[in-house]
Design a protein around this motif. Sequence first.
Motif, mmCIF file in Angstrom:
data_model
loop_
_atom_site.group_PDB
_atom_site.id
_atom_site.type_symbol
_atom_site.label_atom_id
_atom_site.label_comp_id
_atom_site.label_asym_id
_atom_site.label_seq_id
_atom_site.Cartn_x
_atom_site.Cartn_y
_atom_site.Cartn_z
ATOM 1 N N LEU A 1 -1.746 8.470 6.598
ATOM 2 C CA LEU A 1 -1.056 9.341 5.641
ATOM 3 C C LEU A 1 -0.862 8.633 4.291
ATOM 4 N N THR A 2 -0.574 7.336 4.376
ATOM 5 C CA THR A 2 -0.382 6.579 3.145
ATOM 6 C C THR A 2 -1.674 6.543 2.331
ATOM 7 N N ASN A 3 -2.785 6.326 3.046
ATOM 8 C CA ASN A 3 -4.080 6.318 2.354
ATOM 9 C C ASN A 3 -4.347 7.657 1.682
ATOM 10 N N GLN B 1 0.836 -1.204 0.000
ATOM 11 C CA GLN B 1 0.000 0.000 0.000
ATOM 12 C C GLN B 1 0.872 1.255 0.000
ATOM 13 N N VAL B 2 2.016 1.153 0.640
ATOM 14 C CA VAL B 2 2.925 2.308 0.643
ATOM 15 C C VAL B 2 3.424 2.517 -0.791
ATOM 16 N N PRO B 3 3.298 3.745 -1.287
ATOM 17 C CA PRO B 3 3.641 3.999 -2.697
ATOM 18 C C PRO B 3 5.009 3.446 -3.068
ATOM 19 N N ILE B 4 5.049 2.900 -4.237
ATOM 20 C CA ILE B 4 6.277 2.254 -4.725
ATOM 21 C C ILE B 4 7.435 3.233 -4.706
ATOM 22 N N THR B 5 7.141 4.517 -5.030
ATOM 23 C CA THR B 5 8.226 5.514 -5.073
ATOM 24 C C THR B 5 8.876 5.617 -3.704
ATOM 25 N N ILE B 6 8.044 5.577 -2.687
ATOM 26 C CA ILE B 6 8.592 5.686 -1.333
ATOM 27 C C ILE B 6 9.381 4.429 -1.001
ATOM 28 N N ARG B 7 8.789 3.302 -1.324
ATOM 29 C CA ARG B 7 9.483 2.047 -1.020
ATOM 30 C C ARG B 7 10.808 1.993 -1.785
ATOM 31 N N GLU B 8 10.742 2.443 -3.040
ATOM 32 C CA GLU B 8 11.973 2.427 -3.846
ATOM 33 C C GLU B 8 13.028 3.351 -3.273
ATOM 34 N N PHE B 9 12.537 4.487 -2.765
ATOM 35 C CA PHE B 9 13.487 5.478 -2.235
ATOM 36 C C PHE B 9 14.378 4.855 -1.164
ATOM 37 N N PHE B 10 13.753 4.040 -0.305
ATOM 38 C CA PHE B 10 14.549 3.478 0.788
ATOM 39 C C PHE B 10 15.510 2.392 0.319
ATOM 40 N N MET B 11 15.294 1.975 -0.923
ATOM 41 C CA MET B 11 16.225 0.986 -1.454
ATOM 42 C C MET B 11 17.387 1.688 -2.175
ATOM 43 N N THR B 12 17.245 3.047 -2.352
ATOM 44 C CA THR B 12 18.343 3.764 -3.014
ATOM 45 C C THR B 12 19.444 4.055 -2.008
ATOM 46 N N GLU B 13 20.559 4.413 -2.548
ATOM 47 C CA GLU B 13 21.718 4.685 -1.710
ATOM 48 C C GLU B 13 21.429 5.821 -0.740
ATOM 49 N N SER B 14 20.816 6.908 -1.325
ATOM 50 C CA SER B 14 20.605 8.071 -0.471
ATOM 51 C C SER B 14 19.538 7.771 0.575
ATOM 52 N N GLY B 15 18.531 6.975 0.185
ATOM 53 C CA GLY B 15 17.503 6.597 1.143
ATOM 54 C C GLY B 15 18.117 5.815 2.294
#
Lengths: 387, 791
Positions: free
Chosen positions: B188-190, A355-369
Motif C-alpha cells: 500500500l505504501t508503494n 519509504q512511508v510518506p512523511i505526512t503519515i509518519r508525521e501524523f503519528f507524531m502529532t497529538e491526535s495521531g
Amino acid sequence: MKFIHAADVHLGNTFKGLSKQMPANLKKLVEESTIMAFQNMIRNAIEEQIDFILLPGDFYNVTKSGPAIQNIVTESFSLLKKNQIGVFLSFGNHDFEVDKQKHLPWPDNVQIFEQNVETKEIILNSGEKIAITGFSYQTPRQNNSVIDKFPKKRLNVDYHIGMYHGSIGNSGEPYAAFKIRDMLDKNYDYWALGHIHARQTLNEVPFIGYSGDLQGLNRKEVGEKGYYLVSPDKSQNLVPHFCKTTIILWQTLSINSLNDESDITEKIKSIKYDNKPVFMTILVDEVHNSVIKERIENGITLETLRKCTPEYIWIVKIIVKNTLLLVNHIDEKYWNQALENVMSEFNINDYLSEQVPITIREFFMTESGQQNLRESMQQLLSHHKEE
Amino acid sequence: MKIKQIYINGFGKWAHQEFDFSTNFQAIIGQNESGKTTIREFIVSMLFGFPTKKGQANVYDPKNGSKYGGSIIVDFPESQVKITRTGRVQSSLNIIDILTGEEISSPEEWLNKQLEPLNREMFDAIFNFSQMDLSKISKLKVNDLKRIILSIGAINSQQWLKLSEILEKESANQYTQRKNSQRVLNVLTNQYETHQLLINKSQVDVQNYLDLENQTKQVDSKIKQNQETLVSYKQKSEQLRAMIYHYGLVNQANKIKEKIKDSIVSISEMDILQYRQSKVSQNLIENKLNTLKKGMKEKLTNDFLIDVAQFKKSLVNLKLIHNRLDMLSSSLKKLQQKKQAINNLFEIEVPQALSKEEGALISKNMIFFHIASVVSLALIIASYSIFKPGILVGLMTGGYSTYKLMFHYKKIIDIKNRYGGISIKNIQRLQPKIRELPEINQQIKQISNGISKQLHQVEYDLNRDVGTIDRYFSIKKIEDLTLAISKLESQIKQSELEHQNQNQLVVIKQQQILSELKTYELQFEHEHQIQQILLDKYHFNNDADFEKGYFDSVEQQKNINRYHDLIKQIPDDQYNKLITIDNMSILEQKLSENNKQSELIENNIANLKTEVTKYKIKQEQLMSNDQYLSQQQDLANEETELIDYFEQYLAKKLTIRWINESLSLSSENRFPKMKTAALHYFSRLTFGKYVDMHFQKNNIRVVTNNYQIFDINELSTGTKEQLFVALKFALAQVISDVIALPLFIDDGFVNFDAKRRTEIIMILKEISKRQQVFYFSTALTNKEGINVLDL
C-alpha cells in the motif's frame, strides 16, 4: 472604509480522515469546498463594495497547485480588480514561497508581501490613507520573532493595519511567535491574524484576532466558518463582523451512553438541514452493549448509520472514548505509567521506514495521531481481556 | 478475607457436606481422588462463579444428583456474609449479611466490588499455586523461564506475554521496514508513493499551462502586428480605388471639354425669356387687332323685334274694319232704336206690312244703300292714302255690302209682308212704320251678321299675319278689335324704338373699336421693336435662329457645368497626379497587387488565430484535465486508509512494548519488596546457600553465600523451583497489601525433600499470619497450629 480579513483560505485543501467510501458527489464537494467558500467571499466582497481584502497567510493549502485552481484565483482577483478592490496577500506556513512557484501572473491589484516585513500604502476612493504591514513565510517555519521587525504606526495615515500569520508564544517557536503586548505596542488600528483556524479575539480595541478559516478542514474544525468584514464604528475603531462562507459544516454529535444504534439515528434525525451538507463525527462516551461495541469496532455500525442518515449528513467517524481499560486493575498505575513511558519514548522512525510518506509518519507524531494510537492500543488490550 | 465455613449442596463428588475453616492455616489432607481439588474449586466458584462448560473443562456436576451449588460464609473486612450459589446452567447468587440477617441486593455487583480488582484469572495467577506450575518450570526453555520469572512480579504476566507474542506475529505479517517486502502495508505504501508521483505531474501541467499562456501572448502580438499591416494595405486599396474612380472622372471630363466651343454665343436666359414673352404678346395683340377689325365690319341693322310692316298693314286693315264696324254698329244701333221705337208702338209683336206699297218705304232702304256705299268709298279712300292694295279691299267690301243690302231689303219686304196681320188702323197709321220694321230687322240682321263675319275674318287674318303662340288675338267683339289695334300700335311703337336704340349702339361701338385699333397697333409695333433689338444683339435674323442659338447656348452651359462638376470631385492634389497617368490599367494592376497582399495577411491572421485557439483549447484541456484537487483528495483518502492500517500496525507494535513495559514496571516496582520477601524465602528454602538476588532488565541473577553469581539457566531444577516458589510467595505477599485473598497451595513441592517441605510449612505458617492459607496435600507430618481436614 471597508475591508475583508480572511486568513487561512487553504485553497485546495485536501481533507484528511475521510473515507474512500464517500459518494462521488460529496467527494467533489469536499474537493471544491475551499474554492467554493473562497468564491462565496469574492462575491460578497463585490456586493459589499469593499475597498480591499487582506489574506494573511495560508491562502493556498500547499505551495504547489494545479492550473484549474490558479485560474480560479486569477479570475477571482481580476474580478476584484474590475471592481476596484485591492488584494493584500502574504504567505503562511502552508503556502510559503507560493510566489516563487509556477504561477499564473497575478493581476496588478494584488500586492504580495515579501519575506521581510514591509509596509504598503493604499489611498482609498474616500481619500483615506491606509498602511498595511506584513510579511510572508519562505519556509514552513518561522522561528524568528518577526513581530519585532514591525514598525510603529505611521503617523501620516488614517489607519495602520498589521497582517500577521503566527501564534502566541515565545521567540524561537516555529510560527512567528508573538505576544499580545508586542502588538499593542505598535499602536496599530487592526491586527489581521492568520494561522489559528478557530475564530478568536485576542484583544478588542484595537482588534487583534483570528478570522479563522473559510471552511472547516477536518472533524475538529466544527461550526460555521468564514471571514471578517471590517469597518469603523462611531469612534473610528475598526470592528470586525463575521460572515459565513461554510460549504460543508463539520459537527460533532456527543452521545453519553450508547445502548442501541437507534440512539444515534434518532439524534441524527433531529438535526435540521441548514442548506449545507453536514460532516458528522459521533463521539460516544460509553458503550455498554458488547455486541454494539464490536459492531462499532468492525465499522458495521458506521456503515449501517451511513445508509440510514439523510443525504446531507455524512458520518465521518464514530469515536468511542475508552475509559481506561485497566481501571481498578491491581497494576493500573503501572500500566498507565508504562503507556506514558512507551508513548514518550515513541519515535515513529523506529517503526516505519522512510519509504512511508512523511505526512503519515508525521501524523503519528502529532497529538491526535498519538491519541488514536493510544485508543487502538487500549482496544487491543480490551479485546484480549474479553477473550 | 477469611473463609470460615463451606456447605456443599452438590459439587463433584461432594453432596450435603459442611466444612468449617476456623484457623488461618487450613490443611486439607487426603489421598488422590479424595476431593481436595473439588473443595478448592468449590471455594473459587463460590467467589467468582461456576465454571462454564468450555472445551474439556471440568464443571463438577454432582455425581449423586444433588442440587448443584452450595454456600460459604466469608469474613470481609467490613462484613460477614453467607454466599449461596445454586444451579450451574441457570445459576443464582444470594448473599445474606449474617450480622443483620438482611439479604444484599445486587449480590453480583456487591461481590465483584469486594473482590475488586481480582477476577478468576487473576486470582488463579496470584493466589493459586499448584505442582503443575512447578513442573512446567522444569520443562521450560531457559529463555521462557527467564521471562516467566522476570514477569512474575506482574499480575497475569503470562497471559499478557502470550498476547504480546500474538501481536508480534500479526504485526510482522503486516509490515516490515525492508523496502521490497510484499506485506500489505508495504504494498500500500508503494502504491501511495506511485500516486503521489502522478500528482506531482500536475505541476508539469502548470508549466505547460504557463507556456501556453506565453505562446498565446506572443501569437496575439503577432496578430496585432499583422492586423496593423492589414489596415495599412486596406487603406492603400481604398486610395487606389479612389484613384481609379477619379481617373474615370478625369476621362469623362475631358470628353465633355471637347464639346465646349468658343463659337457658341451664350444667350442669357433673361433675353430668351423676354424674346419669347414679346413674341407671345405680339401674337396676342395681333389676334386682338384681327378681332377688332372684324368688329368694324358690323353695319346698322334693320332688324326689328316684330314684322313692323306686317303689323302696320294689319293695323291699317284693322282700323278700316274698325271704322266700318263702328259705322255698322252705329247703324245697327239706329236700326235697333227704330225697331225699338216701332216695337214701342205696339204692345205686342209688330205686324208685317200688308202691301207691296210699302215699297215707299224703300227710300228708307235707299238711304241704307248709300250709307253702305259711302262706307265702302271711305274705305277705298282710306286704303288709297295708306296702302294702295287696300282699295281693292274697299271695293270688294263695297260691292259686297251693296249686295248684302239689297238682299236684306228684299228680305225686309218679305218680313213686312209677314207683318200684315195687324189691325188696319194701326197698320195704316203705322204702316210706314210697320213697313219699315222688317227692313229694320233685316238691316239689323244683316249688319249683325256682317259685323260678326268681319270680326271672325279679322281674327283669322290678324293671327295669321302677326299672331304667335305667345300672342294670340282673340277678337269676338268690336272692343276686342279696338284692344288689338292699340296692342299692335304699342308693339309697333316699341319695336321701332328699340330698333332705333340698337342702331345708336352700333355707332358708338364702332367708334370705340377704332380707338382700340390704334392703341394695339402701337403696341404691336413696340413688341416688334423689342424683338428686333434682341435679334440684333445676338446677330440673329429670325426666330428660328434665335431659338437654335439659345438651344446651343444651353447645351454648352450644361457641358461646362458637367465638366466643372466632374473636376470638382477630384481632389486637387490627385488631379495633377492623375493627368500624368497614361491609362487606368496601371492603377488597376496596382490595386490587384495590393489586394493580393491584403489577402495574404488576412490568411496569416486567420492562421495565427487558429493557433491561438489551439493553445486556448489545450489550456482548456489542461484545466478540465486538472485532476489535481481530485487526485489530492484521492491521495488524502488513501492516506487516511494508510494511516488506519499503520495505526493498527503501530498499535500492535506499541502494545507489545506497552505490555513489556507494564510488566517490567509492575514487577520492578514490586521487586524491592518482593526481592526482600523472595530473598527471605529463597534463602530459607536453600538453607542460606543463596544470600542475594539481582533483578536485571532481562534476567535475574542469584548470589551464593560465597559470592558466586548464577544466571537462572545455570541453576538446577530444584533450585529453579525453589526460586519460583520464593518469588510466587513473595508476590502473593506483596499483593496482599492491595487485596488479601486466601492462598491456595495444591499438592505442591513433591520434588522438595522432607527438610525443605518442613521449611515450606513453616513459611506458610508465617504467611497465614497475614492471610488465610489453604494447603491441599496427600500428607502432613507436622500438624501443629494447623487445622487439618482429613478427607
